[in-house]
Design a protein around this motif. Structure first.
Motif, mmCIF file in Angstrom:
data_model
loop_
_atom_site.group_PDB
_atom_site.id
_atom_site.type_symbol
_atom_site.label_atom_id
_atom_site.label_comp_id
_atom_site.label_asym_id
_atom_site.label_seq_id
_atom_site.Cartn_x
_atom_site.Cartn_y
_atom_site.Cartn_z
ATOM 1 N N LEU A 33 -1.891 -4.527 -5.854
ATOM 2 C CA LEU A 33 -1.110 -4.509 -6.797
ATOM 3 C C LEU A 33 -0.931 -3.337 -7.821
ATOM 4 C CD1 LEU A 33 -0.718 -8.306 -7.823
ATOM 5 C CD2 LEU A 33 0.839 -6.822 -6.494
ATOM 6 N N LEU A 34 -2.322 -2.681 -8.029
ATOM 7 C CA LEU A 34 -2.338 -1.625 -8.969
ATOM 8 C C LEU A 34 -1.521 -0.496 -8.369
ATOM 9 C CD1 LEU A 34 -3.633 -0.094 -11.337
ATOM 10 C CD2 LEU A 34 -5.646 0.347 -10.161
ATOM 11 N N ALA A 35 -1.983 -0.263 -6.797
ATOM 12 C CA ALA A 35 -1.268 0.732 -6.156
ATOM 13 C C ALA A 35 0.049 0.650 -6.026
ATOM 14 C CB ALA A 35 -1.874 0.815 -4.720
ATOM 15 N N THR A 36 0.682 -0.457 -5.970
ATOM 16 C CA THR A 36 1.989 -0.858 -5.971
ATOM 17 C C THR A 36 2.694 -0.494 -7.221
ATOM 18 O OG1 THR A 36 1.954 -2.662 -4.504
ATOM 19 C CG2 THR A 36 3.680 -2.603 -5.714
ATOM 20 N N ALA A 37 2.006 -0.814 -8.348
ATOM 21 C CA ALA A 37 2.497 -0.356 -9.766
ATOM 22 C C ALA A 37 2.636 0.947 -9.712
ATOM 23 C CB ALA A 37 1.593 -1.229 -10.855
ATOM 24 N N VAL A 38 1.513 1.845 -9.396
ATOM 25 C CA VAL A 38 1.490 3.199 -9.649
ATOM 26 C C VAL A 38 2.684 3.759 -8.834
ATOM 27 C CG1 VAL A 38 0.520 5.198 -9.125
ATOM 28 C CG2 VAL A 38 -0.887 3.462 -10.251
ATOM 29 N N LEU A 39 2.874 3.370 -7.627
ATOM 30 C CA LEU A 39 3.949 3.733 -7.003
ATOM 31 C C LEU A 39 5.364 3.495 -7.343
ATOM 32 C CD1 LEU A 39 5.265 4.753 -3.883
ATOM 33 C CD2 LEU A 39 5.411 2.237 -3.253
ATOM 34 N N LEU A 40 5.682 2.376 -7.986
ATOM 35 C CA LEU A 40 6.884 2.156 -8.715
ATOM 36 C C LEU A 40 7.061 2.945 -10.085
ATOM 37 C CD1 LEU A 40 7.090 -1.817 -8.191
ATOM 38 C CD2 LEU A 40 8.232 0.132 -6.846
ATOM 39 N N LEU A 67 -1.203 13.720 -4.884
ATOM 40 C CA LEU A 67 -2.736 13.746 -5.099
ATOM 41 C C LEU A 67 -3.092 12.398 -6.035
ATOM 42 C CD1 LEU A 67 -5.266 15.357 -4.868
ATOM 43 C CD2 LEU A 67 -4.718 16.274 -7.259
ATOM 44 N N VAL A 68 -2.304 12.009 -6.952
ATOM 45 C CA VAL A 68 -2.640 10.968 -7.771
ATOM 46 C C VAL A 68 -2.776 9.666 -6.799
ATOM 47 C CG1 VAL A 68 -2.112 9.295 -9.578
ATOM 48 C CG2 VAL A 68 -2.047 12.002 -9.830
ATOM 49 N N ARG A 69 -1.758 9.438 -6.171
ATOM 50 C CA ARG A 69 -1.745 8.381 -5.178
ATOM 51 C C ARG A 69 -2.768 8.156 -4.149
ATOM 52 N NH1 ARG A 69 3.702 9.591 -5.251
ATOM 53 N NH2 ARG A 69 3.491 10.699 -3.081
ATOM 54 N N ASN A 70 -3.227 9.356 -3.757
ATOM 55 C CA ASN A 70 -4.236 9.469 -2.829
ATOM 56 C C ASN A 70 -5.818 9.292 -3.369
ATOM 57 O OD1 ASN A 70 -2.783 9.861 -0.321
ATOM 58 N ND2 ASN A 70 -3.057 12.195 -0.853
ATOM 59 N N LEU A 71 -5.815 9.747 -4.538
ATOM 60 C CA LEU A 71 -7.290 9.679 -5.312
ATOM 61 C C LEU A 71 -7.288 7.992 -5.751
ATOM 62 C CD1 LEU A 71 -7.612 12.572 -7.733
ATOM 63 C CD2 LEU A 71 -8.754 11.836 -5.450
#
Length: 158
Positions: A33-40, A67-71
């Motif tokens: 959910l953290l990755a989803t929140a960042v994506l949104l 880069l942020v998403r990959n990290l």
């Protein structure tokens, strides 16, 4: 080594109230959910705003959001492995005999979630809830990703 020692581990009955779930396991389940929140929350563009393909010499654009998403993906993966280790230790302390090994999380966090839940279910008769919750989290991530992709394509095509 006798034949009895080659069989599956024998789980002794655990006292009523023995924990089935741990905070570590729930963290593994909800980390996506953290990755989803960042994506949104991040701007989604096909090219950075300052991209100029006609510039001489051509310098490929730097995509900091990518880069942020990959990290973040690497950090979530590493955290999941560490949390799986902590989860297994907590299960051993609670009295579980040879719980699902944490190293399976190196394949992927869902492998650990499913394997761990099935082993606990077989040993004491309950414990599949994390699988269903993780599926819900995965569906939320899929819907968010598809909606952002559709948004990107509509901005490019429209």
């Amino acid at each position: 080594m006798g034949p009895a020692e080659l069989g599956p581990p024998v789980q002794q009955p655990l006292p009523e109230g023995t924990p089935v779930y741990t905070a570590s396991l729930w963290a593994i389940v909800f980390l996506p959910l953290l990755a989803t929140a960042v994506l949104l929350s991040m701007p989604l563009r096909l090219f950075p705003a300052d991209f100029d393909p006609t510039a001489e010499p051509f310098v490929p654009p730097v995509d900091l959001s990518g880069l942020v998403r990959n990290l973040l993906s690497v950090a979530i993966y590493a955290a999941s492995v560490g949390l799986a280790f902590a989860d297994r230790r907590a299960l051993e302390r609670a009295g579980y005999v040879r719980p699902f090994h944490w190293a399976w999380s190196f394949l992927s966090p869902p492998v650990y979630i499913v394997g761990r839940s099935i082993i606990v279910q077989r040993r004491i008769g309950r414990g599949l809830t994390p699988i269903w919750v993780w599926l819900g989290v995965a569906v939320i991530g899929l819907v968010a990703t598809l909606s952002r992709t559709a948004e990107l394509f509509s901005s490019v095509l429209g």
